[in-house]
Write an enzyme that holds these catalytic residues in place. Structure first.
Site, PDB file in Angstrom:
ATOM      1  N   HIS A 281       0.847  -1.186   0.000  1.00 34.09           N
ATOM      2  CA  HIS A 281       0.000   0.000   0.000  1.00 34.09           C
ATOM      3  C   HIS A 281       0.885   1.239   0.000  1.00 34.09           C
ATOM      4  O   HIS A 281       1.942   1.257   0.641  1.00 34.09           O
ATOM      5  CB  HIS A 281      -0.921   0.004   1.227  1.00 34.09           C
ATOM      6  CG  HIS A 281      -2.061   0.974   1.129  1.00 34.09           C
ATOM      7  ND1 HIS A 281      -1.927   2.307   1.411  1.00 34.09           N
ATOM      8  CD2 HIS A 281      -3.361   0.783   0.765  1.00 34.09           C
ATOM      9  CE1 HIS A 281      -3.091   2.916   1.243  1.00 34.09           C
ATOM     10  NE2 HIS A 281      -3.971   2.018   0.844  1.00 34.09           N
TER      11      HIS A 281
ATOM     12  N   ASP B  50      -7.694  -4.410  -0.639  1.00 36.02           N
ATOM     13  CA  ASP B  50      -8.241  -4.625  -1.977  1.00 36.02           C
ATOM     14  C   ASP B  50      -8.183  -6.100  -2.370  1.00 36.02           C
ATOM     15  O   ASP B  50      -9.067  -6.611  -3.050  1.00 36.02           O
ATOM     16  CB  ASP B  50      -7.472  -3.787  -3.010  1.00 36.02           C
ATOM     17  CG  ASP B  50      -7.575  -2.300  -2.739  1.00 36.02           C
ATOM     18  OD1 ASP B  50      -8.712  -1.819  -2.530  1.00 36.02           O
ATOM     19  OD2 ASP B  50      -6.541  -1.616  -2.720  1.00 36.02           O
TER      20      ASP B  50
END
Length: 431
Positions: free
Chosen positions: A308, A366
C-alpha cells in the site's frame, strides 16, 4: 492542533525567512508556508501533494509506519469488531459515537431516505445497457441536483444536512439500479425492514419471481466492507471532493466528482484490478511464472492487491477483511474455485517469501475485498461502485468540515512552468 512557538528558518540567497511550525494532535509537525510566496517570491514544488497539508481535519488519521487507521480517534479494528457502518457514519459526520437513541433516530432517517425520485428511473434508460456502472453513477449522482432543488444551498446548514442524508441513503439504491440496469433486470425498490447493507444486497440480487433472503454472514461482510472504506484521510477522491466544494459547487456535483476520481484503477479500481490479475494467472501452477515476472523490474508486471502506498508495514483493514473473507467462503463453500485457489497460494507466498517481506508486499484490503465481492456474486464492474457507496459518508464529512471553515478558500494549486518564454505571434503565411 496545538499552538507552537517553534520557528523554522529558510535561507534563500542572503535572506532569511521565518516559517512557523504547526503541531497537530497526531503526526509530524508541519511548516506553515502560507506567507512564503508573499515574503520571498517563491513557492514550493510537491507533485501529488505528498508532503503538503492542504487542509486541517479532525476526521481521520493514518500512521502508515504503524499500520494505524483512526476514525475520530477510534482504531478501525475496534470499530470493525464492535460497531456497524451506520454507527460509523454518525461518528464521521458528528465527531462522537451516538447514544442508543441517536443511533436509532439516525438509522430511521437514513432508512426512510433510500428511495429515489421516480423520474430518475427514466434517466437510467438514457444509458446504454453495457455502460459501466461507475459511468452511470457519475451521471446519476451529478443529476441529483436536478431532482432535489431544496438541498443545494451550501450556506444553509439545514440544506447541507438534508443533502448529506440523501446521499448516504440513496447511493446504495443508485448503485443497485446501475447494476440491475446493466444485467437487464427490473429495478428493486428498497425495503425499510432491512439493514443498510442487507437492503443493498436485496436490491442487487432479489428478483420479482422469487424471494431473496439476506444471509447474515454476507450482510455482516458487506457492512464491514462499507465501514472499512468509509474514509481514508486526504486521498485522491476526497481531495477532489474538497477541491470541487471549494468553488461553492452543490454537494451532489462534489460527490459526483469524487466518484469520477475514484473510478481510476490506481484508486478505487484496485480491488477490481487485483481480482482480474488473479483470473489472468488462472491456475496455481502458473504462480511461479507470475512471481518471477513480478520480481523482474523489466517485466512491467505489477502485483495488484499487495502492499500500500500509505501503509508501510501492514494494512490494518486487511486483517479484518481476511476474517470476513474466510467467513464468506466457508458459508458459500467455494474453496475449489480456481481463482480462490490462486489467491490463497499467492497470500501464502506473500506472507513467507523473503522478497515479498523485504518489499513489504503484504495482502491489502483490496486483495480480500475483491475475493469477498466475487464470492458474493458481484461482477468486477460493481467493485468500485460499492467502494463509492462506502466512501460517500467520508466525502460528505470532509465536505461539511471544509464548508464550515471560517477562512475557507477556493483551491488553487501553483505550477512549475516549463513551457516557452514569451514570443511574438507569426502570421500563418510566414510560418
Amino acid at each position: 492542533m496545538t499552538a507552537s512557538t517553534r520557528i523554522a528558518k529558510l535561507m534563500l540567497d542572503d535572506k532569511s525567512f521565518d516559517l512557523p511550525v504547526m503541531s497537530p494532535t497526531l503526526g509530524p509537525d508541519v511548516l506553515d508556508i502560507r506567507k512564503l510566496y508573499a515574503q520571498a517570491d517563491v513557492f514550493t514544488f510537491d507533485p501529488g501533494f505528498t508532503s503538503t497539508a492542504a487542509c486541517e481535519s479532525a476526521i481521520t488519521y493514518i500512521d502508515g509506519d504503524k499500520g494505524e487507521l483512526l476514525y475520530r480517534g477510534y482504531p478501525i479494528e475496534q470499530l470493525a469488531a464492535k460497531s456497524s457502518h451506520l454507527e460509523v457514519c454518525y461518528l464521521l459526520l458528528y465527531g462522537e459515537l451516538p447514544t442508543a437513541g441517536q443511533l436509532a433516530d439516525f438509522t430511521k432517517t437514513v432508512t426512510r431516505h433510500t428511495m429515489v425520485h421516480e423520474q430518475m428511473h427514466n434517466f437510467f434508460r438514457g444509458f446504454r445497457r453495457d455502460a459501466h456502472p461507475m459511468a452511470t453513477m457519475v451521471g446519476v449522482v451529478g443529476a441529483m441536483s436536478a431532482f432535489y432543488h431544496d438541498s443545494l444551498d451550501i450556506n444553509d446548514p439545514w440544506q447541507r444536512e438534508v443533502a448529506s442524508f440523501r446521499m448516504i441513503a440513496k447511493l446504495p439504491t443508485i448503485a443497485a439500479m446501475a447494476y440491475k440496469y446493466s444485467v437487464g433486470q427490473p429495478f428493486v425498490y428498497p425495503k425499510n425492514s432491512l439493514s443498510y447493507a442487507g437492503n443493498f444486497l436485496n436490491m442487487c440480487f432479489s428478483v420479482p419471481a422469487e424471494e431473496y433472503v439476506v444471509s447474515p454472514i454476507l450482510e455482516k461482510a458487506m457492512d464491514r466492507i462499507m465501514m472499512l472504506h468509509a474514509d481514508h484521510e486526504q486521498n485522491a477522491s476526497t481531495s477532489t471532493v474538497r477541491l470541487a466544494g471549494s468553488s461553492g459547487a452543490n454537494p451532489f456535483a462534489c460527490i459526483a466528482a469524487g466518484i469520477a476520481c475514484l473510478w481510476g484503477p490506481a484508486h478505487g479500481g484496485a480491488n477490481q484490478a487485483a481480482l482480474e490479475q488473479l483470473r489472468e494467472i488462472g491456475t496455481v501452477d502458473r504462480i511461479p511464472e507470475f512471481i518471477a515476472k513480478a520480481k523482474d523490474k523489466n517485466s512491467g508486471i505489477k502485483l495488484m492487491g499487495f502492499g500500500h502506498r500509505v501503509y508501510k508495514n501492514f494494512d490494518p483493514r486487511a486483517t479484518v477483511m481476511k476474517e470476513s473473507a474466510d467467513e464468506v467462503l466457508d458459508l458459500l463453500g467455494i474453496h475449489n474455485n480456481p481463482t480462490l485457489q490462486v489467491a490463497k497460494e499467492l497470500e501464502r507466498i506473500a506472507l513467507q517469501d523473503d522478497y515479498f517481506i523485504s518489499k513489504k508486499l503484504y495482502p491489502n484490503v483490496d486483495f480480500y475485498s475483491g475475493i469477498i465481492l466475487d464470492a458474493m456474486g458481484f461482477p468486477t464492474s460493481m467493485f468500485t461502485p460499492i467502494f463509492a457507496i462506502a466512501r460517500t459518508v467520508g466525502w460528505i464529512s470532509q465536505w461539511k468540515e471544509m464548508i464550515a471553515e471560517q477562512n475557507q478558500k477556493i483551491g488553487r494549486p501553483r505550477q512549475l512552468y516549463v513551457g516557452p518564454t514569451q514570443r511574438d505571434y507569426t502570421g500563418v503565411a510566414k510560418r
